[in-house]
Design a protein around this motif. Structure first.
Motif, short mmCIF file in Angstrom:
data_model
loop_
_atom_site.label_atom_id
_atom_site.label_comp_id
_atom_site.label_asym_id
_atom_site.label_seq_id
_atom_site.Cartn_x
_atom_site.Cartn_y
_atom_site.Cartn_z
N PRO A 1 48.10 46.21 45.79
CA PRO A 1 48.50 44.83 45.48
C PRO A 1 49.59 44.78 44.42
O PRO A 1 49.54 45.51 43.43
CB PRO A 1 47.19 44.19 44.97
N GLU A 2 50.57 43.94 44.67
CA GLU A 2 51.74 43.77 43.81
C GLU A 2 52.68 44.97 43.84
O GLU A 2 53.64 45.04 43.08
CB GLU A 2 51.35 43.46 42.37
N SER B 1 39.28 47.05 39.77
CA SER B 1 37.87 46.93 40.11
C SER B 1 37.75 46.21 41.45
O SER B 1 38.68 45.51 41.90
CB SER B 1 37.12 46.15 39.03
N LEU B 2 36.61 46.34 42.10
CA LEU B 2 36.40 45.62 43.35
C LEU B 2 36.52 44.12 43.13
O LEU B 2 37.11 43.41 43.97
CB LEU B 2 35.01 45.98 43.92
N ASP B 3 35.99 43.62 42.04
CA ASP B 3 36.11 42.19 41.75
C ASP B 3 37.56 41.78 41.58
O ASP B 3 37.96 40.67 41.99
CB ASP B 3 35.32 41.86 40.48
N SER B 4 38.36 42.63 40.97
CA SER B 4 39.77 42.32 40.79
C SER B 4 40.48 42.25 42.13
O SER B 4 41.31 41.37 42.37
CB SER B 4 40.44 43.36 39.90
N TYR B 5 40.17 43.20 43.04
CA TYR B 5 40.75 43.13 44.38
C TYR B 5 40.34 41.82 45.07
O TYR B 5 41.16 41.13 45.69
CB TYR B 5 40.28 44.31 45.23
N ARG B 6 39.06 41.48 44.94
CA ARG B 6 38.56 40.26 45.61
C ARG B 6 39.28 39.02 45.06
O ARG B 6 39.73 38.16 45.83
CB ARG B 6 37.05 40.14 45.40
N SER C 1 41.93 36.79 47.35
CA SER C 1 41.56 35.41 47.63
C SER C 1 42.61 34.43 47.13
O SER C 1 42.73 33.32 47.66
CB SER C 1 40.20 35.08 47.00
N ARG C 2 43.39 34.85 46.16
CA ARG C 2 44.31 33.90 45.54
C ARG C 2 45.78 34.20 45.80
O ARG C 2 46.58 33.27 46.01
CB ARG C 2 44.06 33.90 44.02
N ILE D 1 40.31 40.00 54.99
CA ILE D 1 41.73 39.74 54.78
C ILE D 1 42.55 40.16 56.00
O ILE D 1 43.44 39.43 56.44
CB ILE D 1 42.24 40.50 53.54
N ARG D 2 42.23 41.34 56.57
CA ARG D 2 43.07 41.88 57.63
C ARG D 2 42.72 41.35 59.01
O ARG D 2 43.53 41.49 59.94
CB ARG D 2 42.99 43.41 57.61
#
Length: 997
Positions: free
Chosen positions: A782-783, A792-797, A801-802, A835-836
């Protein structure tokens, strides 16, 4: 003899030239010291320069009458003193500065000192105990230099009083070399003490650190060969290592060793109250003056394996442990030896050595060329370069010629019939004669010089000093004839060093002259027949069983090599392999008894530099050629079992990681052999390359996570394969696209993030392999390049999502967990699925995908690259097929489970089954994708470098075509086939992807 009875004619017969002043000097000597002129005067008849000897003696008598008077009571010491004073104003000055040394001159120097005696004496001079000196700084250097010159005077006395200085040369040169090594030992001892004392430099080290630092001085050039002059530059290389058991790291050890090197050089070569001994020259080190003064052994090897030029291996020919940690020095010499003795197989090696010698001559000032003993035509360099070239060529297969000394090498070359006995004897005699002249010139004022004098009087003194000729004219005549003989031998051997060995071809072959042999090799396809002859000679010369088998094998193997795309490289690679394995019980026997193995070997060596270079490091892999089953990919589970065994065997990370990297090299070589020999096809090749990459990452990850704070109880961590890696579609030279994900367990969020980054850093460090790089590419995260390397997995999520963009969803289509915690992998893949494989995709998102694809085509192609020849991003190539399939997956993956695969061809087949694309169009896309994938790997195998642009050069195209099993001369056909298959693919892509009519 009464003073007034000494006639001028008698003085002239003794060799005096300033006759008018001699009587006055003798009279003055009578008034200052007690002297028996009748016994003293005849001694000047054997002095190199009687006038200088008498003047120096009178000077000593004026300043130090007590010591001189006592010395003159000894006939033996008097004779020694007169010889020294007549030959060396430098030693005369030394005795004048230190008159107590007069009484230490030997009465009759019957033998030269041993290395052990010299080391003990010079260490004693500085009060060395257990490696540290009592005397430091100026006092230590002064004591060392005085003691060294005491021994230098003893060596000179032995040399000057011998009846045959040419015969004594070998022992004198060795003694001078041992004295230099002993001086280095003492200087290191002084330096060790100095660097532990405040005020002696920017850094102060503890005694424990200094003791734990392994510091070795490697002698190079004449120092390494044991052939030093009286005043040579002492060429050295420094190597160091930390003592891990003592808790000293290599970086700290390098700091300590660098300071030791600087100070020990200063103690020997910096001007002081007692003049410097000689210059220490460390510029033969890697990168020369620009390189680090001290390196670890691994650092040296990394440089030599990757960057070193041919001349550097020629220099390493004479490397030997010289001073300091002799065990470490031995490890260094042993480690570089294989590189030295394989250097002659480098492309254009002989030409490069020959050109180097010519450049040396070209750079001599015009007014010095004729007078150069060392560098000029017919000088010492002609002999040394000739001998070294012969050694490097023949030493590759014959350990007996691996001698450091020039004279030892000459003897070995002659004994093994590489050169004739008469040539070797002449070269050896000429070498000793030139070196004796060089010694006498340098002994004169104890300064470095290699120029023959032009002044008649100086030539007369040199003739007397060397005892080689009765007068100046005779010496010049002798020198000129020696130069002529040396130059003649040099030109005969140096420029055609191996042609005579062509006679070692099998008896059933017609005997060929060198010119005929070159013509035959050129006719069958060798582009460098002279170089080929050198390799053939190296393989076949000798009476050993190995040479005999090679003589029978090579005529057939040369024909097979000539059938390959690059027979010259194939022969070089075969020679290197033979040098590695020729002594084993199975290698040559297998080649001899199984023509299939020999033919396969020539095919892969002449067809793939990638394989040739890897076989250099894994020569035993040649055994796989006997059995197809050894050329198939091993299962992932089998490789992982081996990785686990490695981790169980090795306690240190470095050793375990090195073993894991070796496994990766080995398995990639296995796949390369299988691919070039058509034993395996693309699907197995791609899966095999993917599996070995996965096994490597998993093995290293397990190794890293043994570290406290990085284990499974501290955090969850996973590696996600992306791109061709995630799709199990790797080829040779492919990057391994990855993303990293973690989840906290026992650590807080900040600690977990730091731990995850540390894992990634260690993974990059431990996977680094200069010979076969493993590029863990994180640009699909990402980015992109602006994003954090780990999340972290939460950061990916939260991000997806945003902020997720169309290209990131597209990138996730080939995301697949490859290593790490299974629960985390499953959770990440579940997140990625949302996502995919969206329930529906907007027209705007579809347009964005198409816009990005068009932008990639316009902006990402290298400047000036032909879009039709770029196998990755070009028209109708890999990118077109993959983007087309990925758009189908984005649009239909939610409703068609079969499309939820990271495999490009797998998804394409499902698309056909679900009527998303016609079978005919899919086949055109599939054919282009397979062709481009095979072609991309073939370019890497042929060139031994990664490239995505199909070359235009006919020779390169033909080589790539041969890897792809095309017949010889298929460069144009390969080009036409690729352009045709991609044109058809592009038409389908434009119509199906862009909607072009």
């Amino acid at each position: 003899m009464r003073r007034d009875q000494t006639t001028l004619s008698e003085l002239a017969r003794l060799g005096f030239s300033g006759l008018s002043g001699v009587r006055a000097l003798l009279d003055e000597l009578d008034t200052t010291v007690a002297v028996d002129r009748e016994l003293l005067l005849p001694l000047f008849g054997r002095a190199a320069d009687p006038d200088q000897a008498l003047t120096s003696l009178v000077r000593l008598g004026r300043s130090h009458p007590v010591q001189v008077s006592e010395l003159l009571t000894s006939a033996g010491r008097t004779k020694t003193l007169v010889r020294i004073l007549g030959a060396s104003s430098g030693l005369a000055d030394f005795l004048h500065r230190h008159p107590d040394e007069l009484l230490r001159l030997p009465d009759r120097p019957r033998r030269l000192p041993t290395r052990e005696e010299l080391v003990d004496s010079l260490l004693d001079s500085v009060g060395a105990v257990d490696g540290f000196a009592e005397h430091t700084e100026e006092d230590g250097w002064l004591r060392l230099r005085v003691r060294y010159r005491r021994w230098l005077a003893r060596i000179a006395a032995h040399d000057l009083r011998t009846d045959d200085p040419v015969a004594a040369f070998d022992d004198v040169a060795l003694a001078l070399s041992d004295a230099a090594a002993a001086a280095f030992e003492a200087s290191i001892a002084v330096a060790r003490t100095q660097i532990t004392q405040p005020g002696n430099g920017p850094m102060v080290f503890s005694e424990d650190e200094v003791r734990a630092t392994r510091f070795a001085v490697i002698g190079m050039g004449k120092a390494g060969a044991g052939e030093l002059n009286y005043v040579s530059d002492v060429d050295v290389i420094f190597v160091a290592a930390g003592n891990e058991s003592a808790g000293l790291s290599n970086p700290r050890a390098i700091d300590v060793a660098t300071r030791l090197a600087m100070l020990s050089m200063r103690g020997l070569g910096q001007a002081g109250i007692e003049p410097e001994l000689w210059e220490v020259d460390p510029n033969l080190r890697p990168e020369g003056k620009q390189g680090a003064l001290v390196r670890t052994l691994d650092s040296h090897l990394a440089y030599y394996e990757r960057w070193a030029k041919s001349w550097e291996f020629q220099a390493l020919l004479k490397a030997r442990p010289f001073a300091g940690d002799l065990e470490l020095g031995g490890e260094y010499v042993d480690a570089v030896a294989p590189l030295v003795w394989s250097s002659a197989s480098r492309e254009n090696f002989v030409d490069s050595v020959q050109r180097m010698r010519e450049r040396v001559t070209e750079n001599i000032p015009a007014d010095e060329v004729h007078y150069q003993l060392k560098l000029g035509p017919g000088g010492l360099r002609d002999i040394e370069f000739t001998v070294q070239l012969l050694q490097l060529v023949h030493g590759a297969v014959d350990e007996q010629v691996r001698q450091r000394s020039t004279l030892g090498a000459l003897e070995a070359l002659s004994a093994n019939s590489y050169i004739g006995r008469e040539e070797a004897n002449a070269f050896a005699a000429d070498y000793r004669l030139l070196r004796v002249l060089e010694h006498r010139l340098q002994l004169g004022s104890l300064r470095r010089t290699h120029l023959m004098p032009q002044d008649k009087d100086e030539l007369r003194v040199l003739a007397r000093a060397s005892t080689l000729a009765p007068n100046a004219d005779a010496l010049v005549t002798l020198w000129e004839s020696t130069k002529h003989e040396v130059r003649s031998l040099h030109e005969r051997l140096f420029y055609r060093p191996l042609l005579a060995a062509v006679a070692a071809l099998p008896e059933e072959e017609v005997a060929l002259s060198p010119a005929q042999a070159e013509a035959r090799l050129a006719a069958i396809g060798f582009r460098d027949p002279k170089g080929a002859l050198s390799h053939i000679a190296a393989l076949t010369t000798g009476v050993s069983r190995r040479a005999t088998i090679q003589r029978h094998l090579l005529p057939v193997m040369l024909r097979w090599l000539a059938d390959g795309a690059d027979p010259d490289y194939g022969l070089i690679a075969f020679r290197r392999l033979s040098e590695s394995l020729g002594g084993t019980h199975w290698f040559l026997r297998t080649l001899r008894d199984s023509s299939g193995v020999a033919e396969r070997l020539t095919r892969v060596l002449s067809g793939s530099r990638f394989i040739g270079e890897l076989l250099d490091h894994i020569p035993e892999a040649a055994a796989w050629l006997a059995d197809d089953s050894d050329l198939h990919s091993r299962s992932l589970s089998a490789i992982e079992d081996e990785m686990r065994a490695i981790l169980a065997r090795h306690d240190t990370d470095a050793a375990a990681a090195q073993a894991i990297r070796r496994v990766r090299r080995r398995e990639i070589l296995r796949l390369a052999l299988g691919g070039v020999l058509d034993v395996i096809e693309l699907p197995e090749l791609s899966r095999g390359l993917t599996d070995i990459t996965t096994a490597t990452i998993r093995g290293l990850l397990r190794l890293i996570r043994r570290t406290e704070g990085l284990g499974e109880n501290d955090l969850e961590f996973a590696v996600i394969g992306m791109g061709r890696y995630g799709g199990a579609e790797l080829g040779f030279g492919s990057d391994a696209d990855v993303m990293y994900v973690y989840r906290s367990t026992a650590l807080d969020k900040e600690q977990t993030h730091k731990a995850a980054n540390r894992i990634v850093s260690e993974l990059n460090r431990l996977s680094e392999d200069h010979r076969l790089p493993l590029d863990l590419d994180v640009d699909l995260r990402p980015e992109g390049k602006n994003g954090p390397v780990t999340r972290s997995l939460d950061s990916y999520r939260a991000y997806y999502s945003r902020w997720s963009l169309a290209w990131e969803a597209q990138a996730l289509l080939r995301a697949q967990g490859v290593a790490g915690d299974s629960a985390l992998i499953a959770d990440f893949e579940e997140l990625a699925d949302a996502i995919r494989y969206p329930a529906e995709i907007s027209e705007a998102a579809v347009r964005e995908v198409k816009r990005i694809k068009a932008r990639v085509e316009n902006e990402r192609l290298p400047q000036g690259a032909d879009p039709s020849r770029h196998v990755k991003l070009g028209r109708g190539s890999l990118s077109d097929v993959e983007w087309f399939v990925q758009l189908l997956q984005l649009e239909n993956g939610a409703g068609i489970p079969g499309l939820r695969t990271p495999s490009t061809l797998g998804a394409l087949q499902v698309a056909v089954e679900n009527n998303l694309v016609s079978a005919d169009n899919a086949e055109l896309l599939r054919a282009a994708w397979i062709f481009a994938s095979r072609l991309r790997s073939a370019m890497t195998l042929w060139l031994n470098k990664t490239t995505d642009v199909l070359p235009s050069d006919r020779m390169q195209l033909d080589g790539i075509a041969r890897v792809l099993a095309y017949p010889s001369g298929s460069a144009a056909r390969l080009e036409e086939d690729y352009l045709a298959v991609t044109r058809r693919s592009r038409r389908v892509f434009e119509k199906q992807f862009y909607g072009t009519p």
